[in-house]
Design an enzyme around this catalytic site. Structure first.
Site, PDB file in Angstrom:
ATOM      1  CB  THR A 167     -89.186 149.195  60.230  1.00  0.00           C
ATOM      2  OG1 THR A 167     -89.902 150.073  59.386  1.00  0.00           O
ATOM      3  CG2 THR A 167     -88.018 149.890  60.854  1.00  0.00           C
ATOM      4  NE  ARG A 195     -93.215 156.345  53.031  1.00  0.00           N
ATOM      5  CZ  ARG A 195     -92.985 155.463  53.979  1.00  0.00           C
ATOM      6  NH1 ARG A 195     -91.816 154.868  54.057  1.00  0.00           N
ATOM      7  NH2 ARG A 195     -93.907 155.164  54.863  1.00  0.00           N
ATOM      8  CB  VAL A 196     -88.604 160.295  54.421  1.00  0.00           C
ATOM      9  CG1 VAL A 196     -87.959 159.991  55.758  1.00  0.00           C
ATOM     10  CG2 VAL A 196     -87.559 160.745  53.407  1.00  0.00           C
ATOM     11  CG  ASP A 198     -91.988 155.071  61.219  1.00  0.00           C
ATOM     12  OD1 ASP A 198     -91.907 154.527  60.099  1.00  0.00           O
ATOM     13  OD2 ASP A 198     -92.050 154.427  62.271  1.00  0.00           O
ATOM     14  N   GLY A 220     -95.352 154.412  58.240  1.00  0.00           N
ATOM     15  CA  GLY A 220     -94.516 155.508  58.714  1.00  0.00           C
ATOM     16  C   GLY A 220     -95.240 156.824  58.840  1.00  0.00           C
TER      17      GLY A 220
HETATM   18  N1  GLY Z   1     -92.226 151.947  59.044  1.00  0.00           N
HETATM   19  C1  GLY Z   1     -91.422 152.139  57.934  1.00  0.00           C
HETATM   20  C2  GLY Z   1     -91.885 153.076  56.946  1.00  0.00           C
HETATM   21  O1  GLY Z   1     -93.046 153.429  56.888  1.00  0.00           O
HETATM   22  O2  GLY Z   1     -91.085 153.489  56.166  1.00  0.00           O
END
Ligand code: GLY
Length: 311
Positions: A167, A195-196, A198, A220
């Site tokens: 990120t 998938r999402v 954080d 995340g």
């Molecule tokens: N930190 C970004 C993700 O896990 O999507």
């Protein structure tokens, strides 16, 4: 006083091009402020700069998912108004953070996901862009071929097989004492479609209030389940220095989940911190118009072999 911090994610290289990319992004935010634009424009444009840079896992150059395409997450939060906007698992758009800002400012919603997020982006005038680079396509093909031949696939879950980045994010304190945060990501390499991470979770990967602005990077799922960004804010609100709060949060993240990550934070007094428990966490900072060294803390000692129970 103004303070701008940007990060290029944990496990990203710290070679000059990666640091220069971050400094350029911070300077873009500085320019926005110098031209009289608001704090959301400053954090948005800094993140846009990183979304345009294929060295980072956000926008152009994002990692590919299991099925070979890019889905991006993005978020932006204004610490003055408490307003938040986000997009999740959005296809075919480069500037997730800008669509998130449009969600915040131009819609009645807070988060848009999947095909609805893409539809909204198109209606707001964002062009189609699959965000795929040759480097990331080659990474994906190598990983898939290794998997098909039953071989062990060695890659960073945050970052993909070849390119090392996760990120990107920016936190800011402006001259009027306003705080803001923004993040954008291609998420985790070979993730399941839909998938999402954080990034679009308020209080998970990002938070801003009248006390501080926080942007997280790392696995995340761990940041969501521990509400780490909000935890940092609560600790600062209760009197901790940002460095103490971020250190406590990374230790807690590890204790609760066994995972790794990084946290970038600035508080209303202009105190900045960047804390992580990974191999690297490139960051850049501009304070009152001048590039300064970020007080980076690497918690190597927070990597016990076995996660410890929370105390
Ligand atoms: N930190 C970004 C993700 O896990 O999507």
């Amino acid at each position: 006083m103004s303070v701008i911090l940007v990060h290029g994610s944990v496990e990203t290289k710290t070679d000059p091009p990666y640091i220069q990319g971050l400094e350029t992004a911070a300077l873009v935010a500085q320019q926005e402020i110098s031209c009289g634009r608001d704090r959301l424009s400053a954090v948005e444009k800094a993140v846009n700069e990183l979304e345009n840079n294929p060295l980072y896992n956000a926008g152009l150059g994002s990692v590919l998912n299991r099925d070979g395409y890019v889905e991006v997450d993005g978020a932006i939060m204004d610490g003055v108004t408490g307003k938040f906007g986000a997009v999740a698992a959005m296809r075919e758009v480069r500037h997730a953070v800008s669509v998130a800002r449009k969600v915040l400012e131009e819609s009645r919603h807070v988060v848009l996901a999947g095909s609805g997020a893409t539809l909204f982006a198109r209606e707001q005038g964002f062009p189609a862009d699959n965000c795929i680079t040759d480097v990331q396509l080659a990474s994906w093909e190598t990983a898939i071929n290794l998997k098909r031949s039953g071989k062990e696939v060695e890659f960073s879950a945050f970052t993909g097989l070849i390119k090392e980045s996760d990120t990107v994010g920016c936190v800011l304190l402006d001259d009027q004492g306003g705080l803001a945060a923004a993040s954008s990501t291609g998420g985790s390499f070979l993730k399941f479609p839909g998938r999402v991470g954080d990034t679009p979770y308020i209080g998970g990967g990002i938070y801003a209030s009248s006390h501080c602005a926080v942007a997280c990077t790392g696995r995340g799922e761990a940041f969501i389940s521990t509400l780490t960004a909000k935890f940092v804010e609560e600790e600062i609100k209760s009197g901790l220095h940002p460095q103490e709060a971020a250190t406590k949060a990374i230790q807690r993240l590890y204790q609760l989940t066994g995972e790794y990550g990084g946290i970038l934070v600035v508080d209303r007094l202009g105190r900045a911190a960047a804390v992580h428990n990974c191999d690297s966490f490139p960051v850049a900072m501009i304070r009152n118009g001048c590039i300064e060294q970020v007080p980076l803390v690497q918690l190597s000692s927070s990597r016990p072999d076995t996660p410890q129970p929370q105390t």
